[in-house]
Design a protein around this motif. Structure first.
Motif, short mmCIF file in Angstrom:
data_model
loop_
_atom_site.label_atom_id
_atom_site.label_comp_id
_atom_site.label_asym_id
_atom_site.label_seq_id
_atom_site.Cartn_x
_atom_site.Cartn_y
_atom_site.Cartn_z
N ILE A 37 80.30 -59.79 17.51
CA ILE A 37 78.94 -60.06 17.06
C ILE A 37 78.79 -59.68 15.59
N ARG A 38 79.39 -58.57 15.20
CA ARG A 38 79.30 -58.10 13.81
C ARG A 38 79.96 -59.08 12.86
N VAL A 39 81.04 -59.72 13.31
CA VAL A 39 81.78 -60.63 12.44
C VAL A 39 81.08 -61.98 12.31
N ILE A 40 80.54 -62.49 13.41
CA ILE A 40 80.09 -63.88 13.42
C ILE A 40 78.58 -64.05 13.44
N GLY A 41 77.81 -63.00 13.84
CA GLY A 41 76.39 -63.18 14.09
C GLY A 41 75.48 -62.97 12.89
N ASP A 42 74.31 -63.57 12.94
CA ASP A 42 73.23 -63.35 11.97
C ASP A 42 72.11 -62.51 12.58
N ARG A 43 71.59 -62.97 13.73
CA ARG A 43 70.51 -62.24 14.40
C ARG A 43 70.90 -62.04 15.87
N ILE A 44 70.20 -61.09 16.50
CA ILE A 44 70.49 -60.73 17.89
C ILE A 44 69.19 -60.63 18.68
N THR A 45 69.21 -61.18 19.89
CA THR A 45 68.14 -60.94 20.85
C THR A 45 68.78 -60.33 22.09
N VAL A 46 68.17 -59.27 22.63
CA VAL A 46 68.72 -58.56 23.77
C VAL A 46 67.82 -58.77 24.99
N LEU A 47 68.44 -59.17 26.10
CA LEU A 47 67.72 -59.31 27.37
C LEU A 47 68.06 -58.14 28.28
N LYS A 48 67.07 -57.71 29.05
CA LYS A 48 67.28 -56.70 30.08
C LYS A 48 66.30 -56.96 31.22
N ASP A 49 66.85 -57.08 32.43
CA ASP A 49 66.02 -57.32 33.61
C ASP A 49 65.09 -58.52 33.43
N GLY A 50 65.61 -59.58 32.82
CA GLY A 50 64.85 -60.81 32.68
C GLY A 50 63.83 -60.83 31.57
N ALA A 74 63.00 -60.07 27.23
CA ALA A 74 63.55 -59.87 25.89
C ALA A 74 63.07 -58.51 25.40
N VAL A 75 63.96 -57.51 25.44
CA VAL A 75 63.56 -56.14 25.07
C VAL A 75 63.73 -55.89 23.58
N ALA A 76 64.44 -56.75 22.89
CA ALA A 76 64.58 -56.66 21.43
C ALA A 76 64.83 -58.07 20.92
N SER A 77 64.11 -58.48 19.89
CA SER A 77 64.21 -59.86 19.38
C SER A 77 64.47 -59.88 17.89
N ASN A 78 65.28 -60.85 17.48
CA ASN A 78 65.50 -61.14 16.05
C ASN A 78 66.01 -59.94 15.26
N LEU A 79 66.86 -59.15 15.87
CA LEU A 79 67.46 -58.02 15.16
C LEU A 79 68.48 -58.53 14.15
N GLU A 80 68.43 -58.01 12.94
CA GLU A 80 69.42 -58.39 11.95
C GLU A 80 70.73 -57.66 12.26
N VAL A 81 71.82 -58.42 12.35
CA VAL A 81 73.11 -57.83 12.71
C VAL A 81 73.49 -56.71 11.76
N SER A 82 73.31 -56.95 10.47
CA SER A 82 73.74 -55.98 9.45
C SER A 82 72.92 -54.70 9.47
N GLN A 83 71.76 -54.72 10.13
CA GLN A 83 70.88 -53.55 10.11
C GLN A 83 70.74 -52.87 11.47
N THR A 84 71.59 -53.28 12.44
CA THR A 84 71.48 -52.74 13.79
C THR A 84 72.82 -52.17 14.23
N SER A 85 72.84 -50.90 14.62
CA SER A 85 74.08 -50.25 15.01
C SER A 85 74.46 -50.60 16.45
N ASN A 86 75.73 -50.39 16.78
CA ASN A 86 76.18 -50.60 18.14
C ASN A 86 75.44 -49.69 19.12
N GLY A 87 75.19 -48.46 18.68
CA GLY A 87 74.46 -47.53 19.53
C GLY A 87 73.08 -48.04 19.89
N GLU A 88 72.38 -48.62 18.92
CA GLU A 88 71.06 -49.19 19.18
C GLU A 88 71.14 -50.35 20.17
#
Length: 512
Positions: free
Chosen positions: A216-229, A231-245
């Motif tokens: 994801i770090r190599v190829i992605g621009d933005r990230i949306t995370v789903l949990k239990d159906g 969207a718990v996080a939307s439009n996260l910038e890859v460069s500004q979001t850690s793996n821990g987050e």
């Protein structure tokens, strides 16, 4: 051209597709709840989440396989409804599913153009299809795959490449890639990324689903995370979001130590598995190594290096040319998986769905498959005993819901892998062979599987792990064998090796 150069104008790009307030309900299940998601032309938007989070349902809604119960889809700002997959394809949306839908008896070219065959004068033109197929395969860096080959003759990685070519054979504006790198080696992943970058440079939008956060770090621009159906996080910038987050968003908890501490082995710990002068193919060098009680031995190498073939020869699902395999000193009959199982050996194969699971059977049937003779008398099985054993495994493996009568196919990839492990736990294994144990498994389930492997090690089980992820091999193992072209090119303690060293070894095929 670098990824940053290709995608430097993401903020100025127009939104190609939007999904607003999408809901999808099945009998007794709310699969998606008010999910909103959008992708811009020329960007790679990554969709993350644990198995069962709703990712597959969301992309099937977008691909026209499912129709939403509520919400709307906008393409170029205009509301659109896909009543079938054909509607989505006509709108320029291509989908590469994780579970390949290829026809093994057809050729590569026929699969690529299945449903939109090339024709001349009203007749299918196989020659034209083969020419175009060769161009698409070359674009993916796989000129060695012949368009005239039957798909069934290809490896899992080769079939994945054909699936990619099939998606690219249409004029797509948006392409959905569901775990596209799961069966690819490092060079094939690089070719895949180059293809993705070429697509986005031409304005094509990409939705990319992967459990591999470094990808994801190599190829992605933005990230949306789903949990239990949801969207718990939307439009996260890859460069500004850690793996821990990201892990916290996906699991709802922090996973600080992905790999549990490797179990210390005492001096004098006995060998459980002995492999002596094993030749797995004519003309190959013999292989010899031992695995001690509680030891985890990692096999590292590229896809096709012979790792899986070594496991198959040890287990007896294929017959070696020569050599001996012993469990606790007892020689096993070559090419007999039955003899291996009786001696206390278990195998979790690379392709769990086709090679390990009875998908249409219950969890009970899957858990007790290797030990069916134990659960009855006079030739009849005892349903009560099987149910009790299955409930014990469900508790140990933390499967939810705790229903042993469910069909195996209804579970997520991570839980299906746990079922295969649970089968051998209930059998009482002394030796466990794990081939890609976390392929297609989300980060939360991975952590649980790693913990389970550690517990098995503490219980004195000898374990061999094959994995394409070098971090996994090094994080789980006591000792590592580096494999290239069916031979061992290096042996070393995992603590004394780095990913860089292993990559050098597998690429060069030489010793340190």
């Amino acid at each position: 051209m670098s990824h940053d150069e290709v995608n430097s104008g993401t903020d100025e790009q127009i939104t190609l597709l939007e999904m607003r307030g999408i809901e999808k309900r099945f009998p007794g299940i709310i699969a998606l709840q008010q999910v909103s998601f959008g992708v811009k032309a020329g960007e790679v938007h990554c969709l993350l989440g644990q198995n069962g989070a709703g990712k597959s349902t969301l992309i099937k809604v977008l691909a026209g396989v499912h129709q939403p119960n509520d919400g709307e889809i906008l393409l170029d700002g205009r509301q659109i409804r896909f009543s079938s997959p054909d509607d989505a394809i006509k709108a320029g949306i291509g989908t590469m599913y994780q579970e390949l839908d290829l026809v093994e008896s057809l050729t590569v070219a026929q699969n690529i153009f299945l449903g939109h065959e090339k024709s001349r004068g009203g007749f299918s033109s196989h020659k034209a299809e083969q020419v175009e197929a060769a161009k698409l395969l070359g674009r993916l860096g796989h000129q060695e795959i012949s368009p005239s080959m039957e798909v069934g003759e290809l490896s899992a990685a080769g079939q994945q490449i054909v699936s990619m070519a099939r998606a690219l054979s249409r004029e797509v504006r948006l392409i959905i890639m569901d775990e596209p790198s799961a069966v690819l080696d490092s060079e094939e992943v690089r070719n895949l990324f180059e293809t993705v970058r070429a697509l986005t440079a031409s304005g094509v939008a990409v939705i990319y689903i992967s459990h591999r956060l470094e990808e994801i770090r190599v190829i992605g621009d933005r990230i949306t995370v789903l949990k239990d159906g949801r969207a718990v996080a939307s439009n996260l910038e890859v460069s500004q979001t850690s793996n821990g987050e990201l892990i916290t968003h996906m699991t709802g908890r922090t996973i600080s130590n992905v790999f549990p501490p490797v179990v210390s082995l005492l001096d004098g710990t006995p060998d459980i598995l002995q492999v002596e002068e094993l030749v797995i193919a004519p003309g190959q060098e013999p292989l010899s190594f031992n695995v001690r009680a509680g030891e985890v031995l990692g096999l590292a190498g590229l896809v096709g290096s012979g790792r899986s073939e070594i496991l198959a020869a040890i287990y007896g699902s294929t017959k070696p040319v020569s050599g001996v395999v012993r469990v606790e000193g007892k020689k096993l009959r070559p090419g007999s998986a039955v003899a291996a199982v009786k001696a206390g050996m278990g195998l979790c194969p690379e392709e769990r769905k086709s090679q390990a699971l009875l998908l249409d059977d219950t969890l009970i049937s899957n858990f007790t498959l290797a030990s069916i003779g134990r659960y009855g008398t006079a030739g009849f099985t005892s349903g009560k005993n099987e149910y009790q054993v299955s409930m014990e495994q469900i508790g140990k493996l933390e499967l939810r819901p705790a229903d042993p009568t469910r069909e195996a196919r209804t579970l997520s990839g991570g839980n299906q892998q746990k079922i295969v492990l649970g089968r051998w736990l209930s059998h009482g294994c002394k030796v466990l062979l794990l081939d890609e144990p976390t392929r297609g498994v989300d980060v939360g389930a991975r952590s649980e599987i790693y913990q389970l492997i550690s517990e098995l090690s503490r219980a004195g089980i000898a374990i061999i792990v094959v994995s394409s992820e070098l971090e996994e091999v090094l994080g789980l193992s006591h000792q590592v064998l580096v494999v290239s072209e069916n031979r061992i090119v290096h042996r070393g303690m995992a603590a004394e090796l780095s990913e860089h060293q292993i990559l050098d070894l597998v690429m060069e095929g030489t010793t340190l």
